[in-house]
Design an enzyme around this catalytic site. Structure first.
Site, PDB file in Angstrom:
ATOM      1  N   SER A  37       4.772   2.565   7.795  1.00 38.87           N
ATOM      2  CA  SER A  37       4.392   1.397   7.010  1.00 38.87           C
ATOM      3  C   SER A  37       5.551   0.918   6.148  1.00 38.87           C
ATOM      4  O   SER A  37       6.195   1.702   5.453  1.00 38.87           O
ATOM      5  CB  SER A  37       3.199   1.735   6.108  1.00 38.87           C
ATOM      6  OG  SER A  37       2.055   2.013   6.873  1.00 38.87           O
ATOM      7  N   ILE A  58     -17.345 -19.856   2.178  1.00 43.19           N
ATOM      8  CA  ILE A  58     -17.367 -20.414   3.527  1.00 43.19           C
ATOM      9  C   ILE A  58     -17.827 -19.381   4.550  1.00 43.19           C
ATOM     10  O   ILE A  58     -17.852 -18.177   4.284  1.00 43.19           O
ATOM     11  CB  ILE A  58     -15.988 -20.951   3.927  1.00 43.19           C
ATOM     12  CG1 ILE A  58     -14.946 -19.821   3.884  1.00 43.19           C
ATOM     13  CG2 ILE A  58     -15.580 -22.118   3.048  1.00 43.19           C
ATOM     14  CD1 ILE A  58     -13.571 -20.232   4.410  1.00 43.19           C
ATOM     15  N   ASP A  65      -0.035  -7.494   1.445  1.00 44.62           N
ATOM     16  CA  ASP A  65       0.506  -6.142   1.615  1.00 44.62           C
ATOM     17  C   ASP A  65       2.030  -6.148   1.625  1.00 44.62           C
ATOM     18  O   ASP A  65       2.668  -5.424   2.405  1.00 44.62           O
ATOM     19  CB  ASP A  65      -0.038  -5.499   2.892  1.00 44.62           C
ATOM     20  CG  ASP A  65       0.131  -3.978   2.892  1.00 44.62           C
ATOM     21  OD1 ASP A  65       0.266  -3.403   1.795  1.00 44.62           O
ATOM     22  OD2 ASP A  65       0.136  -3.378   3.979  1.00 44.62           O
ATOM     23  N   HIS A  74       0.818  -1.221   0.000  1.00 43.95           N
ATOM     24  CA  HIS A  74       0.000   0.000   0.000  1.00 43.95           C
ATOM     25  C   HIS A  74       0.851   1.271   0.000  1.00 43.95           C
ATOM     26  O   HIS A  74       0.352   2.346  -0.322  1.00 43.95           O
ATOM     27  CB  HIS A  74      -0.975  -0.001   1.187  1.00 43.95           C
ATOM     28  CG  HIS A  74      -0.371   0.330   2.514  1.00 43.95           C
ATOM     29  ND1 HIS A  74       0.022  -0.625   3.411  1.00 43.95           N
ATOM     30  CD2 HIS A  74      -0.084   1.522   3.105  1.00 43.95           C
ATOM     31  CE1 HIS A  74       0.508  -0.055   4.496  1.00 43.95           C
ATOM     32  NE2 HIS A  74       0.455   1.261   4.336  1.00 43.95           N
TER      33      HIS A  74
END
Length: 513
Positions: A259, A318, A188, A158
């Site tokens: 990040s 599911i 990510d 990201h």
């Protein structure tokens, strides 16, 4: 005669002295008995347990012996941490490029609301417009770390998502334009390559040796502040948030811009990639989530080999198994993954998996939670024969399934089945609004929720709600809703704009939760 006369006064003196001594002694005894009572009458000593131990052997050993010194870690690992800035090519008058603050805000919206920050429209009737096509504007900042001495760098997907250019800055002030080797949004993780050599690479640690309560450290670029060091402890391991991976949870201060930076243990090894924070304000509130480095390295190997990650799939929708369901069907414990639907023409259908089955094991590994199954299947190489244990009508049964490829082109039958299951996979039953309903609500489009179960119900949707938009795009009718949803990643959260009465609000539906 003279002797007896001379002895009489001395005897008298002796007698008087003895008499006075006896009196003094008696008085002393009386006083001492009143001031210092006998042991049987004195106050008893405190119990032994209440007195401090006099020997070191009776004391519990110290489990914590002071705070750690991180200076050596910073000196060793610091040069391996990089800051990353991204740019976007825009018109001179296009405000979408924004400045660094806008970039941070866009990252905040994307990570915590699942939707992009609304972008102002470009100015019109500007005679200068078009003259500076392709001007670079700052887009965002992040962190990363050097994987190898020949210039491979790891960061978050990201951080570079949507960027036209990516730049890597080293601690020695050198800057390189980076090539994006590959990025995987599901985990990510992204890998970059810069043209440099003899770079200080990090050491990779073992996540299975990491313990809850252990000290860890982060280095990154929060809010553009390069080489910022923060520290804390591991709060939890294998934290399940519904994503494809289970995170390392810490209380290390991580903020926008951190990040992609490394999470470092006390041996100076990277054990995770700082990826997310849980926050109500957009800033650090004590909970940070990091991608385990062993998972990230597996992704990085595939990205370096082919530029993408190949995952397995079997083609089932599911949901979790509730305690009530487990008890009612004789399963006992709420474990496994409930099969809500099986796509046509998929490996699961060919293997004989049926709707209503509960998958309890995959290749011998227990499925404790529904989210365990996608992780295990996704990590399986396509074409592999795998054993799936299902609980069906009170009995266990083993099925053999040949795992398919997740992103392989789908057949027409698979596409039709996927579209048909799109809304039901979220627990939604929808119908079109009548013209009268649209007039009453004063809207031009949308779909009416007839029933909301599973993920949709947990997101707060209920019967009678009207969904106006899906993933930030307006919805006209059920057919369009199904088509739009079929194009989205069905394993990732999706945002919907919901109208209830006179109010509208956003909700995030998380599949499989």
């Amino acid at each position: 005669m003279s002797l007896s006369r001379s002895s009489t006064p001395s005897s008298s003196v002796i007698r008087r002295t003895l008499t006075v001594g006896a009196v003094v002694t008696a008085v002393g005894l009386v006083l001492s008995s009143s001031l210092f009572p006998h042991a049987s009458q004195a106050q008893q000593p405190a119990p032994l347990a209440a007195q401090p131990s006099s020997t070191a052997s009776n004391q519990a050993p110290l489990l914590v012996k002071g705070l750690p010194d991180f200076t050596e870690l910073v000196e060793r690992v610091g040069p391996s941490v990089v800051s990353i800035r991204t740019t976007q090519r825009v018109n001179a008058d296009d405000e979408d490029g924004g400045d660094e603050a806008e970039a941070q805000m866009r990252e905040f919206f994307r990570r915590f609301f699942g939707a992009p920050l609304p972008t102002p429209s470009p100015r019109k009737n500007n005679p200068q417009q078009g003259k500076q096509q392709g001007e670079e504007r700052p887009r965002g900042v992040g962190s990363g770390f050097i994987l190898s001495a020949d210039g491979y760098v790891m960061t978050n997907a990201h951080v570079i998502d949507g960027a036209d250019e990516v730049y890597v800055n080293l601690t020695d002030k050198r800057e390189f334009k980076a090539k994006v080797v590959g990025a995987d949004k599901r985990t990510d993780v992204a890998v970059l390559k810069i043209e440099a050599s003899k770079l200080p690479a990090v050491s990779i640690g073992e996540v299975n040796r990491l313990k809850v309560g252990e000290w860890v450290m982060a280095i990154g670029t929060p809010f553009g502040l390069e080489n910022t060091v923060t520290a804390g402890i591991v709060s939890a391991k294998a934290r399940d948030t519904g994503e494809e991976i289970r995170f390392i949870q810490t209380d290390v201060a991580v903020n926008p811009g951190n990040s992609g930076g490394p999470l470092i243990n006390m041996r100076g090894e990277v054990v995770g990639i700082n990826s997310q924070i849980l926050s109500r304000s957009g800033g650090f509130m004590g909970i940070s989530l990091s991608i385990p480095i062993d998972d990230a390295m597996k992704v990085a190997e595939q990205l370096r080999a082919g530029g993408k990650v190949i995952r397995g799939r079997i083609g089932v929708s599911i949901a979790p198994v509730t305690k009530e369901v487990a008890e009612s069907i004789g399963l006992g414990k709420p474990v496994g993954a409930l099969v809500q639907g099986v796509e046509q023409g998929t490996p699961a259908e060919k293997a004989g998996v049926e709707a209503g089955d509960i998958i309890t094991k995959y290749n011998g590994q227990d499925i404790d939670k529904a989210s365990d199954l996608p992780r295990l299947v996704g990590s399986t190489k396509p074409g592999t024969k795998s054993t799936v244990q299902v609980f069906r009508r009170g009995a266990y049964k083993d099925l053999t399934v040949v795992v398919g490829e997740m992103d392989a082109p789908k057949s027409k039958a698979e596409k039709a089945a996927e579209t048909k299951l799109a809304a039901t996979s979220l627990g939604l039953q929808l119908t079109d609004l009548s013209a009268a309903q649209k007039r009453e609500l004063n809207i031009n489009g949308g779909v009416l929720v007839e029933a909301a179960q599973g993920p949709a119900a947990r997101a707060g949707l209920r019967t009678g709600d009207v969904i106006l938009a899906l993933a930030n795009a307006q919805v006209a009718d059920v057919k369009q809703f199904e088509a739009m949803l079929g194009k989205l990643d069905k394993n990732r959260p999706v945002s919907v704009l919901v109208r209830r009465g006179e109010w509208a609000q956003y909700a995030v539906i998380r599949p499989g939760q």
